[in-house]
Design an enzyme around this catalytic site. Structure first.
Site, mmCIF file in Angstrom:
data_model
loop_
_atom_site.group_PDB
_atom_site.id
_atom_site.type_symbol
_atom_site.label_atom_id
_atom_site.label_comp_id
_atom_site.label_asym_id
_atom_site.label_seq_id
_atom_site.Cartn_x
_atom_site.Cartn_y
_atom_site.Cartn_z
ATOM 1 N N ASP B 51 27.623 -27.068 66.568
ATOM 2 C CA ASP B 51 27.484 -28.507 66.319
ATOM 3 C C ASP B 51 26.071 -28.865 65.902
ATOM 4 O O ASP B 51 25.116 -28.152 66.207
ATOM 5 C CB ASP B 51 27.782 -29.297 67.602
ATOM 6 C CG ASP B 51 29.259 -29.344 67.893
ATOM 7 O OD1 ASP B 51 30.056 -29.087 66.972
ATOM 8 O OD2 ASP B 51 29.604 -29.641 69.049
ATOM 9 N N TYR B 109 26.561 -18.278 75.762
ATOM 10 C CA TYR B 109 25.821 -19.524 75.517
ATOM 11 C C TYR B 109 24.912 -19.785 76.715
ATOM 12 O O TYR B 109 25.236 -19.408 77.841
ATOM 13 C CB TYR B 109 26.784 -20.712 75.397
ATOM 14 C CG TYR B 109 27.506 -20.841 74.079
ATOM 15 C CD1 TYR B 109 26.951 -21.556 73.024
ATOM 16 C CD2 TYR B 109 28.763 -20.262 73.900
ATOM 17 C CE1 TYR B 109 27.624 -21.695 71.819
ATOM 18 C CE2 TYR B 109 29.443 -20.384 72.690
ATOM 19 C CZ TYR B 109 28.864 -21.111 71.658
ATOM 20 O OH TYR B 109 29.523 -21.242 70.457
#
Lengths: 250, 250
Positions: B51, B109
């Site tokens: 994103d 992540y």
């Protein structure tokens, strides 16, 4: 009432510390914020100027203004409304005799190098040497010539204004510290001439890559003339780390 | 010939990974650079989209192109000409069966939090909690409910397109690690739904601040419905750290 403040900033996107016409300086942003908080213009006095692109972890400034609420509310008021790259880290009341610039007893700068390409998480604050490598033992050897009380004219630049600063400064510490591919040059001294830290960094890098012999640094220092032999290292690698004050005033 | 590349980027100033009309995406910049290097359009295939505002330390992509010079020259050619926030960290030849997206076996992540105001040196990559604090023991307790193979619909967002991805994913690791005022949430899993890492981070932060009870996380997970109870944490705190491939292909 006099207030002492510490500020950290990422200098990448600002035109240095000192207020100027364009307004995109750290001092300008802080003064505009203070004017909102105090509802009147407030002039701030920094410990020193920093060049465009140079960073600070602990630059100190002071200002005079009346504030009758708790100090932590002042800190909070100074934190909001500033650009993302500027953070007021501390504020406290000091005697009116304190002066951010004239009360300093010394400053610490750090110059960051990377042998290779620094990651995007470090590259704003680091000078990437790309394909070059540095011999840090040679850099340490050259650094030894510079420690002490000297006329540093050969490692300074002319400000281009009328300022006539005493070129004799005491460099108390000049360390070259390697950690993997990262190399830090740590400077501590009584004061620094215009572009002095970046000029010493540039010369030490040239010693590290073999362009200058370590012994040559002493010759350059003793010449007391700035020549093209000394290259000013890029601003992005330099951070004003800490400012020292007497009487435990840090 | 197929080439596997790793890239690190500071996502702050880009509109995410995936190519789009405006052109200000990481994929767009890399494809424009490849076109210059190979003198023809080269399409790249990323391991996943990120994103707008999300960072990467080791995103992987591949492309097909002929290159007859040494590989290190290709790496150098790919390093120059890219914006400062994007760095190609590795390139190597892989079999034509390798696919950056379909060959992955997992991803890691990291979400970074700071109790207070992160310094300007960290703030681009950190979500500052300002005056809030988090109880990391409660966060760890809640994280335990999420580890394993689950339908993660309650912690995902609808992409708004036709994609119908299997909502069952295996979360192999979900650690909450504190170091002083810095807290990292580390995720490792087979795959991640759209906004899944940020949604889990948002829910764990709300557990940490006391807005949600740790046990409530299990109830939310089992509901398999995304509701306003789960807040998506800001993009700036998230970094795609590493992508895993089978057969030692890391």
């Amino acid at each position: 009432m006099r207030w002492k403040c510490m500020v950290a900033f990422d200098g990448t996107d600002f035109f240095g510390w000192q207020s100027q016409a364009g307004g995109n300086t750290v001092q300008d942003y802080i003064e505009r914020r203070l004017e909102v908080v105090f509802k009147q213009p407030v002039r701030i006095h920094g410990c020193s100027r920093t060049d465009s692109g140079v960073h600070a972890a602990g630059l100190v400034f002071h200002f005079d203004a009346d504030w009758s609420h708790p100090v932590k509310h002042l800190l909070r008021a100074l934190r909001v409304g500033l650009p993302k790259g500027i953070l007021i880290t501390a504020v406290r009341r000091v005697p009116d005799t304190f002066h951010a610039r004239y009360s300093t007893t010394g400053k610490r700068y750090i110059y960051r190098l990377y042998e290779g390409w620094a990651s995007p998480f470090e590259s704003r604050f680091t000078y990437s040497l790309e394909n070059r490598k540095v011999d840090t033992n040679k850099m340490k050897q050259a650094a030894m010539c510079l420690v002490g009380r000297h006329d540093f004219t050969a490692f300074a630049a002319d400000r281009g204004d009328e300022s006539r600063e005493d070129p004799v400064k005491e460099l108390r510490r000049l360390d070259v510290v390697r950690r993997g591919k990262s190399v830090r040059i740590i400077f501590e001294g009584s004061g620094f001439l215009y572009k002095m830290a970046r000029s010493i960094a540039g010369a030490l890098i040239d010693v590290g890559t073999g362009k200058l012999a370590p012994d040559h640094i002493r010759t350059i220092l003793e010449s007391r003339v700035r020549t093209a032999l000394v290259v000013t290292a890029p601003a992005q690698g330099l951070t004003l780390d800490k400012v020292f004050y007497g009487d435990g005033e840090e």
